[in-house]
Scaffold this motif. Structure first.
Motif, PDB file in Angstrom:
ATOM      1  N   SER A  59      -3.459  -1.516  -0.467  1.00 11.44           N
ATOM      2  CA  SER A  59      -2.401  -2.538  -0.464  1.00 11.44           C
ATOM      3  C   SER A  59      -1.437  -2.404   0.698  1.00 11.44           C
ATOM      4  O   SER A  59      -0.605  -3.282   0.898  1.00 11.44           O
ATOM      5  CB  SER A  59      -1.626  -2.473  -1.782  1.00 11.44           C
ATOM      6  N   ARG A  80       4.724 -13.387 -11.732  1.00 11.94           N
ATOM      7  CA  ARG A  80       5.109 -14.346 -10.692  1.00 11.94           C
ATOM      8  C   ARG A  80       6.623 -14.516 -10.633  1.00 11.94           C
ATOM      9  O   ARG A  80       7.223 -14.522  -9.558  1.00 11.94           O
ATOM     10  CB  ARG A  80       4.422 -15.700 -10.924  1.00 11.94           C
ATOM     11  N   GLN A 135      -5.785 -11.591  -7.683  1.00 10.59           N
ATOM     12  CA  GLN A 135      -6.138 -12.509  -6.593  1.00 10.59           C
ATOM     13  C   GLN A 135      -5.011 -13.487  -6.304  1.00 10.59           C
ATOM     14  O   GLN A 135      -4.613 -13.690  -5.159  1.00 10.59           O
ATOM     15  CB  GLN A 135      -7.403 -13.298  -6.957  1.00 10.59           C
ATOM     16  N   LYS A 136      -4.484 -14.087  -7.362  1.00 14.01           N
ATOM     17  CA  LYS A 136      -3.436 -15.092  -7.170  1.00 14.01           C
ATOM     18  C   LYS A 136      -2.176 -14.476  -6.561  1.00 14.01           C
ATOM     19  O   LYS A 136      -1.605 -15.011  -5.613  1.00 14.01           O
ATOM     20  CB  LYS A 136      -3.078 -15.744  -8.511  1.00 14.01           C
ATOM     21  N   THR A 139      -1.638 -11.620  -4.889  1.00 15.45           N
ATOM     22  CA  THR A 139      -1.715 -11.115  -3.514  1.00 15.45           C
ATOM     23  C   THR A 139      -1.796 -12.274  -2.527  1.00 15.45           C
ATOM     24  O   THR A 139      -1.289 -12.183  -1.410  1.00 15.45           O
ATOM     25  CB  THR A 139      -2.911 -10.161  -3.318  1.00 15.45           C
ATOM     26  N   ALA A 140      -2.400 -13.395  -2.942  1.00 12.24           N
ATOM     27  CA  ALA A 140      -2.454 -14.567  -2.067  1.00 12.24           C
ATOM     28  C   ALA A 140      -1.080 -15.226  -1.957  1.00 12.24           C
ATOM     29  O   ALA A 140      -0.640 -15.626  -0.884  1.00 12.24           O
ATOM     30  CB  ALA A 140      -3.482 -15.568  -2.588  1.00 12.24           C
ATOM     31  N   GLU A 141      -0.404 -15.315  -3.081  1.00 14.98           N
ATOM     32  CA  GLU A 141       0.896 -16.005  -3.081  1.00 14.98           C
ATOM     33  C   GLU A 141       2.007 -15.172  -2.447  1.00 14.98           C
ATOM     34  O   GLU A 141       2.979 -15.725  -1.939  1.00 14.98           O
ATOM     35  CB  GLU A 141       1.311 -16.336  -4.527  1.00 14.98           C
ATOM     36  N   PRO A 168       2.107 -12.376   0.097  1.00 18.40           N
ATOM     37  CA  PRO A 168       1.623 -11.401   1.064  1.00 18.40           C
ATOM     38  C   PRO A 168       2.730 -10.405   1.426  1.00 18.40           C
ATOM     39  O   PRO A 168       3.906 -10.778   1.454  1.00 18.40           O
ATOM     40  CB  PRO A 168       1.228 -12.256   2.278  1.00 18.40           C
ATOM     41  N   CYS A 220      -9.343  -7.051  -4.574  1.00 16.55           N
ATOM     42  CA  CYS A 220      -8.285  -8.077  -4.589  1.00 16.55           C
ATOM     43  C   CYS A 220      -7.004  -7.551  -3.937  1.00 16.55           C
ATOM     44  O   CYS A 220      -5.982  -8.240  -3.942  1.00 16.55           O
ATOM     45  CB  CYS A 220      -7.973  -8.489  -6.014  1.00 16.55           C
TER      46      CYS A 220
END
Lengths: 703, 703
Positions: free
Chosen positions: A302, A376, A409-410, A412-414, A416, A437
């Motif tokens: 990470s 989130r 996945q969500k 780490t994409a949202e 960075p 992920c």
């Protein structure tokens, strides 16, 4: 001495390799590197060297290196110590660039071996040959399928290719580390063991990895260090390249240090000095082997968080508390959620703990979307740089595995640059899936917290402005031996370390006059570079409040000294105003045999001796570091206005530490030590001053 | 209050179980216990209770508990909180002995819930019913195939049957712990979650496990403690039964404590007090979850060593040093091998490190018998109570696996009572095989050392004579509020805590006379129970050296006090001889809301406040413990003749600590706190004495 920035590219990425002492017998030291190269598809030239054979393991063999007749980037010496000398001549004749020396029987066994090693490396150096070893297991450049090692560890399976570089002084530890990395699924770029370090040291390997495009994270295992400058330079290179260095340095305690001395031929420096070094140059010292691997693993998965603040999301309130406890121990910022976010969560789960740790409770079993939604909200509204999601045993069921993967996945994409970790029981396969992920995971939450402490350290290191060290502007050459007090204070003063305004008197009447001109009360101290413990010979009298008392004190002191130290050469007495108030501190510099001058700060009193409540930095010390030295000491609250006393002049104190460091740099090799004790920090705005000091020049014989 | 020694046998080993709220729908709370009992073969009577059905999961169902018409040892309440009251009446009518209350919505959610819980437990108690919960996951008696839980964790697989009992206040943690134990192959006897602890607490479960023949090792996870006495009693029972207790108590730091308060309905006591409690009653407090499991695992495999001294056998010198470092941190005795044994090893391997750590070097690869031979020599000639054998990655090859198994079998047979551990990379199967030979193994050597620290702690606990606590011989009832200084000193004196010989004077001339009779110099202090900070009002004058100075000081002090504290009731002034020399200490007692009176010791000066360099024990404190309190403090070298001062009278100091503890026990519920500051330890043989003291009686409202 070889310079660190000479590239080791041809060493670590040779296009041609010769194996001296090549063997056809499987499992022999001279066979293993060839077997590996054959099995794992080295795509350069490989030359077995063996005068008794034409072919070895399907490769054409040569009687000597010189007989190859083509360039040889790297020669592996898989031969007994007795045969090394002749083969080195052969290598020089053949124009070999680099040698990996497996051969044992040098500095690690005897003084004779040490001498042989010195002759060997002198010859190699003269010929421009770089060398790893002797007495090492060699190296692997995993990213390039180069296996210049005879460790059988690879026969049990190859480690994954990845971004972690490992350098180990010890071969046994190196093999263990390789196996551990493989079993845990850590991806490796390079693996090196340095053995006796006749030439290439751990530091050189760190420096090379700092520029190796395949390496992103560096793991270093050290038992000693011969060259502090090289290590500093290497760590600075890695830091500047944005590559975190995680270190295990053994030999911490006295017991450990004794064991180290019996084991290794290298010089183990003082441990507190290594602590200071790693702190100043941004490396993280892991205290246990599990942390060593855990931290490297998380860094490779990470990276370093781009923001501070740690969010804790838990399905168990108790474990949330446990994590918060651990985080507090490491000084991590477990800041509460914003109120609106807390309200949102309470609307979802009325019995949740919404602050941080955020406990979504057992409710999660009937409402699994809570994990993603809460995570989130924490990352978005709570703005946490790192988030640990504790899900107890959830990683063991397929449904929860799929859900975690989706959440990973969500998020780490949202988000960075943020670090999202899971703490959950898992199968290896599930952990691999989360790794992919970009989320590291740990079975035990305490491990995750310790890892986060290291990751956050690297974040702070990145955000810290690493100011260019002050150039050495003055040079001072000290004579061997101690300066007397007034000369010591005068020298310190030149480097910005203020001293109490003292004056010399060599006769009784002069003492009285000087005292009068300074203003009463005064202190009187004998002045002699040959008397270092003045109090022991009755050479210090405090609180002299008038002319008569000065006169009496002078005569009595002279009488005492003549009795206690009849042969000491006296330079007179020192008269100084009696300083009242302020906070008593101790400053000092000592020469570490490996790292050079080390600056020390501590509070006065018993804390230094009994509690070792002192801080160290290797010179040069920047103002920021000097300030950190002050804050690091446990008794530093005494400087902040303790129990109604005025806050002390910490600016003046840090300036003095910097000044001391400048003097140490200016004096360079001629300095042995400086003791400033007591050093008084007066109330803020009033400065700080040395009341006594001894500067000692290094004896010529040890320079 | 229920007594701890009432047996919970019918609770944990019921012959008949009813499930109130029994369900036929798989996965429902009321279904799971029945499913488990069906699947795992409970061999007693099982009665589903559900008014709407005749049969549930193949078992005859009953409309009410009373309708069963046969004895019911245990009723599981798998119903909403609102339905609990009626079902409890039913249970009382049916003569149910014990209840497991899954139902949530009580003290953990609101004040109303708390009141409901109190009504509930009062009613149950009146009927002689014992209860676990509410708001818990229930329990499993794995050794007897009883599954009184609705945690779905068992669906993912059953833990092995074994000797470890787990009790967890938290259900979420409990489920996690069960899964962790299962994944790691730990064998369990009993598993309990206590939830809101309306009746049965963690302490009761520990006490029961102390007498459970299937349990040999106890793991306890606590978030708070309502009843200190019960916990002390339980830990003492376990210790007396020779069963090690490993505890995780969350809420250590202030941050953690804040999180705990928001999470749990229980009262989290002061953390240092818990540390003292566990130390006094022989439990080991694990700081991380991995240690928690590692220690219990090792205890269940190899037990507690019968001797001290730790031997370290390694194939890597560096890892040997690392282990020695860690061992030194934990105070383990890494004593060197006898010379003859060292010579033996050097004859085998000339380059070995033979002291301890014993490094047999890479030589082991060509001479594998070195492992067994060296280990035997270490255990036999070195007489090590524990031995850690570090073999790096050796546990991964079949040849080395077989060898380790053989070594393990032989050594455990030849050296009963010793602990032999392996640190090596391993497959789970290999680890199981070593477990069966009585040798625990760890991948990481640091883990092994931390575990050994705990095992050695339990050994010391077993060897320590746990003296019968002194019976309380005197009883003292304190009035609420502070005693003045002379009354405080007099009371302390009755319990063997000497004070400086002080006398009261109420007039100036009396002060002069008293001072003269005591001998100059003297100190004068205002005497008033209404003035606790005497210095703040100018109520202390030191070093009065003659009659005149006493006279002047008296008048000035009275003037200052009349101005600073015009309404304070004065009892006069106290005159005492000025005590010179000795070492300044601080003694104290405070009342912990859970654990009762806690005795504190510290050195004087800034160390107490800034460094928290103090030690605690829960009263009563034995002389051995009092001495340990003194030694525990980091500044204790000040008492041993620091820098040429005379060693202090530590015997007198420890007697004073014991005396303070006796006073605390005698005053019982009527004591709020005692402060003895300063307490001076004079040079050895001259005693120790309180120079000032305040005893405060507890206000009636808080008793």
């Amino acid at each position: 001495m070889t310079r660190i920035n000479e590239s080791l590219d041809s060493f670590f990425s040779p296009r041609s390799i010769a194996v001296v002492g090549a063997s056809a017998t499987p499992g022999k030291i001279g066979a293993i590197p060839i077997t590996y190269q054959n099995d794992y598809g080295f795509n350069g030239e490989l030359y077995p060297i063996n005068p008794g054979r034409d072919e070895i393991q399907g490769r054409k063999a040569y009687p000597t290196l010189a007989a190859v007749g083509k360039p040889i980037d790297l020669a592996i010496f898989a031969i007994p110590a007795a045969a090394v000398d002749a083969s080195l001549d052969d290598a020089i004749a053949a124009g070999v660039k680099n040698i990996v020396m497996f051969s044992a029987g040098f500095a690690e066994v005897s003084e004779d071996g040490k001498a042989a090693q010195q002759r060997l490396i002198a010859k190699a150096r003269a010929a421009g040959i770089r060398m790893v070893g002797p007495n090492c297991l060699g190296f692997m450049n995993i990213a390039r399928s180069i296996y210049a090692t005879f460790s059988p560890v690879v026969f049990s399976g190859r480690a994954q290719t990845g971004s972690i570089g490992i350098v180990s002084q010890s071969g046994a530890f190196g093999a263990y580390a390789y196996a551990m990395a493989r079993e845990r699924g850590l991806g490796l770029s390079v693996w090196v063991t340095t053995g006796n370090e006749a030439d290439i040291q751990v530091a050189d390997c760190i420096a090379w990895m700092a520029s190796d495009p395949n390496t992103k994270v560096i793991m270093a295992y050290m038992e000693g260090c011969q060259n502090g400058e090289r290590l500093k330079e290497a760590l600075a290179l890695a830091r500047d390249a944005g590559k975190p260095v995680v270190v295990v340095k053994v030999g911490r305690t006295e017991l450990g240090a004794a064991a180290a001395a019996s084991h290794t031929a290298s010089l183990a420096g003082n441990d507190a000095v290594f602590d200071a070094l790693f702190k100043q140059y941004g490396a993280w010292r892991a205290r246990t082997i599990e942390d060593f691997f855990n931290i490297a693993y998380a860094l490779s998965i990470s990276g370093v968080p781009s923001k501070g603040k740690l969010g804790l999301l838990t399905v168990s309130g108790g474990v949330g508390v446990l994590m918060a406890d651990d985080a507090a121990d490491y000084g991590l910022d477990v800041a509460p959620m914003p109120q609106a976010a807390q309200d949102w969560l309470l609307a979802q789960v009325p019995f949740a703990a919404p602050r941080n740790p955020v406990d979504i409770t057992g409710q999660v079993t009937s409402q699994v979307s809570l994990i993603e939604d809460t995570a989130r909200v924490m990352l978005r509204d709570g703005d946490y740089g790192s988030l640990i999601i504790f899900l107890a045993a959830a990683g063991l069921t397929e449904r929860m595995q799929a859900l975690q993967k989706e959440v990973a996945q969500k998020l780490t994409a949202e988000f960075p640059g943020r670090v999202v970790m899971f703490s959950t029981l898992f199968t290896r396969e599930h952990q691999r899936a989360l790794d992919e992920c970009g989320c590291a995971s740990f079975q035990e939450p305490s491990s995750a917290i310790r890892v986060l402490a290291a990751l956050d350290y690297f974040r702070v290191q990145r955000e810290t402005q690493h100011i260019d060290r002050d150039a050495v502007i003055k040079h001072v050459a000290l004579s061997p031996g101690a300066l007397n007090e007034i000369d010591s204070l005068a020298l310190l003063n030149k480097f910005g370390v203020a001293g109490v305004p003292s004056r010399i008197a060599t006769r009784c009447d002069e003492a009285v006059t000087v005292a009068g001109s300074l203003g009463f009360p005064v202190v009187m101290k004998v002045l002699s570079s040959e008397i270092t413990h003045k109090s022991d010979v009755g050479g210090v009298v405090l609180s002299l409040s008038n002319e008569d008392s000065v006169r009496i004190a002078y005569d009595k002191m002279m009488a005492r000294i003549h009795e206690a130290a009849p042969t000491a050469k006296l330079d007179g007495v020192l008269i100084a105003p009696m300083v009242r108030g302020g906070v008593e501190c101790i400053l000092g510099v000592h020469r570490d045999p490996v790292m050079g001058p080390v600056v020390m700060f501590g509070m006065g009193g018993v804390s230094v001796e009994l509690l070792k409540d002192v801080s160290f930095r290797i010179a040069p010390v920047s103002p920021t570091e000097a300030r950190a030295m002050v804050d690091e000491v446990k008794l530093s609250p005494l400087l902040h206005g303790y129990r109604g006393t005025a806050p002390a002049d910490i600016d003046a104190l840090t300036q003095a530490i910097v000044g001391l460091s400048k003097l140490a740099m200016a004096a360079g090799e001629t300095l042995e030590s400086i003791d400033v004790n007591p050093f008084i920090a007066l109330p803020a705005g009033q400065g700080a001053m040395a009341l006594d000091a001894v500067v000692i020049g290094r004896s010529q014989s040890t320079r």
